[in-house]
Structures are given as C-alpha cells and as structure tokens.
Design a protein around this motif. Structure first.
Motif, PDB file in Angstrom:
ATOM      1  N   LEU A   1      70.394  23.602 -44.132  1.00 60.33           N
ATOM      2  CA  LEU A   1      70.057  24.696 -43.250  1.00 60.33           C
ATOM      3  C   LEU A   1      69.337  24.350 -42.038  1.00 60.33           C
ATOM      4  N   ARG A   2      69.522  25.313 -41.386  1.00 59.20           N
ATOM      5  CA  ARG A   2      69.077  25.274 -39.781  1.00 59.20           C
ATOM      6  C   ARG A   2      68.798  26.340 -38.709  1.00 59.20           C
ATOM      7  N   MET A   3      67.273  26.662 -38.554  1.00 57.71           N
ATOM      8  CA  MET A   3      67.139  28.091 -37.822  1.00 57.71           C
ATOM      9  C   MET A   3      67.588  27.862 -35.860  1.00 57.71           C
ATOM     10  N   SER A   4      67.853  28.893 -35.731  1.00 54.92           N
ATOM     11  CA  SER A   4      68.907  29.229 -33.992  1.00 54.92           C
ATOM     12  C   SER A   4      67.744  29.376 -33.265  1.00 54.92           C
TER      13      SER A   4
ATOM     14  N   ARG B   1      71.301  30.608 -38.789  1.00 56.91           N
ATOM     15  CA  ARG B   1      72.700  29.564 -39.440  1.00 56.91           C
ATOM     16  C   ARG B   1      72.344  28.696 -40.053  1.00 56.91           C
ATOM     17  N   VAL B   2      73.729  28.171 -40.524  1.00 55.55           N
ATOM     18  CA  VAL B   2      73.840  26.893 -41.375  1.00 55.55           C
ATOM     19  C   VAL B   2      74.157  26.123 -40.300  1.00 55.55           C
ATOM     20  N   ALA B   3      73.594  24.392 -39.978  1.00 54.01           N
ATOM     21  CA  ALA B   3      73.525  23.753 -39.213  1.00 54.01           C
ATOM     22  C   ALA B   3      74.963  23.126 -39.455  1.00 54.01           C
ATOM     23  N   THR B   4      75.443  22.342 -38.401  1.00 56.18           N
ATOM     24  CA  THR B   4      76.437  21.939 -38.566  1.00 56.18           C
ATOM     25  C   THR B   4      76.887  20.571 -38.946  1.00 56.18           C
ATOM     26  N   THR B   5      75.496  20.178 -38.650  1.00 64.99           N
ATOM     27  CA  THR B   5      75.299  18.201 -39.166  1.00 64.99           C
ATOM     28  C   THR B   5      75.144  18.797 -40.687  1.00 64.99           C
ATOM     29  N   PRO B   6      76.209  17.541 -41.137  1.00 69.97           N
ATOM     30  CA  PRO B   6      76.521  16.852 -41.952  1.00 69.97           C
ATOM     31  C   PRO B   6      75.782  15.701 -42.923  1.00 69.97           C
TER      32      PRO B   6
END
Length: 464
Positions: free
Chosen positions: A459-462, A5-10
C-alpha cells in the motif's frame, strides 16, 4: 485530498531473472536459524491457546462452585475478547516501535500470571476481571509472530512459516482438551489453571533466552541473511531509533503512511472483514465447542477429552497444507495476489460445511464435518497471517497491520461468544441456529477475500 491507492511496487517473489542470480537456499542448522525462531513462536502460540482454552473446558465444571448461571456463561467467555480485540491496536504499533521480542515477553508474563490467578477466583466478579486481564496480556501474540516471520523469511517461504506458528492455535486447542480434562479429573478445575499458567512462565523464560533479532550480531549467518534478503524478507530493525534514517526500501520522495491512514484503504477493510468472518467460526471451536459435544451430543468427560481434540489435530494438517500450497503456487510463477486469494477463497468456502453438522444424526458424522470446517479455516489462515507483510507499505507497518486485522477478527470473539449464548437461550439450547450462522459467515468471508481485496501488494499513499 487524494484517494489512497495501491502501489505497483512488488513484494512478491523475485522475477525469473532475479531468481537466476539469487543466492541458493542455505543448508545446515547454522544457516537455517529462521526455522528455530518460528518454532519458538509456535510454542508461544500453543501455550497461549492452552491458557485461553482452559476456561472453555473448565466452565461446565466451574458453574456449581462459582454459582454461574447459563445467562452468565456467554458473558464470561466473551470478556476475554473485549480487551484482546482492543489491545490489538496499541500492541501492533508498540511491536513496530519496540520489537517483537520485548513485547511478546511482556505479554507472556502477564497472561501466565493471570492464568494462575484465575485458579483462585471465588465468584463471577473476580472471574470477569481475570478474563479481561488475560485478553490484554495475550494481545501482542499474533502481531508479534507475524512481525517475526516478515523479518526472518523470504516471501516464498512466508505462508508456510506463518502456518507453523499459527498452528499453535490448533495445537493448543488440541492439547488443552486431554490435558485440562485430566487435570480436572485429578485435582479439579483450579489445578488446571495453576498448571497451565506455570507452563506459560516457562515459555517466557525460553523465549527471552533463545529468540534473536535477525539484525543482531550473530543472530543470522551471512549466507542465510543473503538468502532471505534476496527473497524479500523485511529485515529492518523495528525500533524507534531507526525512524530517523527511514526504511531502506522506501524512496525518499514517497509520502509517509501514518498509522491512522491505514484505515483509508479498501484492502485493509477487506482484511478486517474477511478475518472477522474466519475468526467468528474459529472461536466457536475455542469457546462453545466443548459445550456442544457435552450438551448436544451427550459426550462425557472421557469422550470430551479424546474426541474434543480431533478437530484441532486435523486443522494442523489443514494449516500446513494451506501454507505449502500458497508458497508452492508462488514458486510456480503465480502472482502473490492469485496465490493468496486462491487459498483464502477456497478455504473459506469449504469451511461452510460447519452448517451441515446440525443436519446429521450421528455424532461421529457431525465431528467429521466440524473437523473439515476447522481444517479449511486453518488452510485459509496461513495466507491471512501473510497479508500484513505482503501489503505493508514499509517494514514498520507489518505489526500495525497485523494488529488492525486481528482487532477486527477478535470482535468476532466478543460477538460470537455472546451471540451463540443468546441463540442457545432463545432456541431452547439448540445449536442449529449458531452453526447455520457460522456457515453463512464462511461464505461472506470467501466473497470478501475474493471481491473486496483486489490486489495483494504494498500500500502507498498518492502524492498530494
């Protein structure tokens, strides 16, 4: 296995509260070293594109000496892109591991020597080998420059900074036309390769002498470091030794993102497809554009040297405007997603006017439409170059993502050069079909950036 998923970290510009307490923009040359570094990248890309464009301009005058038939011309032009595209993948990973300074110097040394050697070729076989070697040598250039900007510049200056070095492509294309034609007129096509290769060697020496890492002692002032760090610059050292401690901006509990995992993201595939479409058209200007002016519009050597530079000159303005627009939208409160995608989609749509160049009888009107198309592509390219830093899950993935999207984009060089040659042969040397196809791909690129890429953020892995 869970879907990435795409991370919500800005990673976009600081919030309004953060902006109020952020360090002011430093003044004075000593506190703006980052602009000198991006100018060195600009010079490198200019030399890079002069060297790769030399073959395009020289090819009409090499055919008799080397007995090159029309069926071989597209193959010769496309060979560069085979190794250039394939070289993007290892180049990006190596740059993230060993740093942009070292890898770009190695690449520059290779492509300068190969350019000089091209002036000594005696037949099609040796020319094909030289083209393959040139592509491998030039592969580190794009991801190295993208990596440099990600480390030296805050997010709000990133698109403009990327437009500066990316304009080396336009400057190199524009400079190559009059310089290479003058060298050919003076001493023939072999001298053109010898001189442009020697200039590349001088740039390598300058790069090694002047480029500095932002984390090196004395490489950046405390004021400038505070300013760029507060603005989201990814300052961490890109070296293998640092991996033991882990990146500063990644929480310990976050799962690692391996290089091959990057291909599992919809955003990455959108970057690849969109850049493929953009570069398919750009490489028309780098490879077949001189032949178009000579064969379809009847330009002689003098006209080719003068008018052939115009689209590249106009595109420089388009690139700077694209970078300025994206950064201005961010400063006005737009999200990174909205600012980047607006520039990407609008630029790609406007670039589709290349298809109308075949409908106008006047050579000057055709040249105007081609210049608008090239400028619009350059407008988008500033945001394209910012995407790897905008979406990289850690600073150690910026060059890898740059290499991945550039790998896809340069497949367009392989397919585009060859496809144009095949279409010219099939349609009796008419450029109608090649330019119509280019216009259609501009629209496909706009749709890809608008619909396939949903958000421009890290981008970040779940977690498993």
């Amino acid at each position: 296995m869970k879907t990435p998923r795409v991370a919500t970290t800005p990673t976009g510009p600081p919030s309004q509260d953060e902006s109020a307490t952020a360090p002011p923009r430093p003044r004075g040359l000593r506190h703006n070293t980052r602009w000198l570094m991006v100018f060195l990248c600009f010079l490198g890309m200019t030399v890079n594109y002069v060297d790769r464009a030399t073959i395009s301009i020289s090819l009409p005058y090499m055919t008799d000496d080397l007995h090159i038939g029309p069926e071989w011309q597209g193959v010769i032009l496309s060979m560069f892109f085979v190794t250039y595209a394939l070289g993007q993948l290892p180049a990006g990973a190596l740059i993230d591991r060993y740093g942009e300074k070292k890898m770009l110097a190695i690449g520059g040394l290779i492509w300068s020597v190969v350019t000089i050697a091209t002036g000594f070729v005696r037949g099609i076989g040796s020319l094909l080998v030289a083209r393959l070697a040139l592509g491998a040598g030039e592969a580190p250039a794009y991801p190295s420059c993208a990596k440099s900007v990600s480390r030296w510049f805050p997010v709000r200056e990133r698109a403009l900074a990327n437009s500066v070095w990316d304009n080396g492509a336009r400057a190199g294309t524009a400079v190559a036309a009059p310089v290479v034609t003058a060298l050919i007129a003076w001493q023939g096509w072999r001298m053109a390769f010898w001189v442009t290769g020697a200039v590349a060697l001088l740039w390598v020496a300058l790069w090694l002498k002047a480029y500095r890492e932002p984390s090196a002692a004395g490489g950046i002032s405390a004021e400038e470091r505070a300013y760029v760090a507060a603005g989201g610059a990814r300052l961490e050292e890109a070296s293998a030794e640092d991996t033991a401690e882990g990146p500063e901006d990644t929480a310990p509990e976050e799962p690692a993102v391996r290089w091959r995992d990057l291909f599992r993201y919809r955003t990455v595939w959108g970057m690849m497809i969109g850049f493929f479409c953009l570069n398919y058209v750009i490489y028309f200007f780098i490879t077949w554009f001189p032949s178009y002016l000579v064969d379809a519009r009847g330009f002689d050597l003098l006209k080719l040297g003068f008018y052939g530079a115009l689209p590249g000159v106009v595109a420089i303005g388009g690139s700077l405007l694209g970078g300025w627009t994206s950064d201005t939208l961010l400063r006005r409160g737009w999200s990174v997603t909205r600012a980047r995608k607006t520039c990407l989609v609008c630029g790609m749509l406007f670039s589709s006017v290349i298809a109308f160049a075949v409908l106008v009888p006047s050579a000057m009107w055709a040249l105007t439409l081609l210049s608008v198309s090239y400028a619009s592509l350059a407008f988008s390219a500033a945001s394209v170059a910012s995407l790897p830093a905008d979406v990289a899950p850690t600073p150690r993935h910026v060059a890898s993502l740059g290499g991945i999207q550039n790998f896809a984009s340069n497949l367009a060089g392989v397919l585009g050069s060859t496809t144009t040659g095949l279409l010219l042969g099939f349609f009796n040397h008419s450029f109608v079909a090649p330019l119509m196809l280019s216009g259609a791909l501009c629209v496909v690129g706009a749709l890809t950036y608008g619909l396939v890429i949903k958000r421009v953020e890290p981008l970040r892995m779940s977690a498993a």
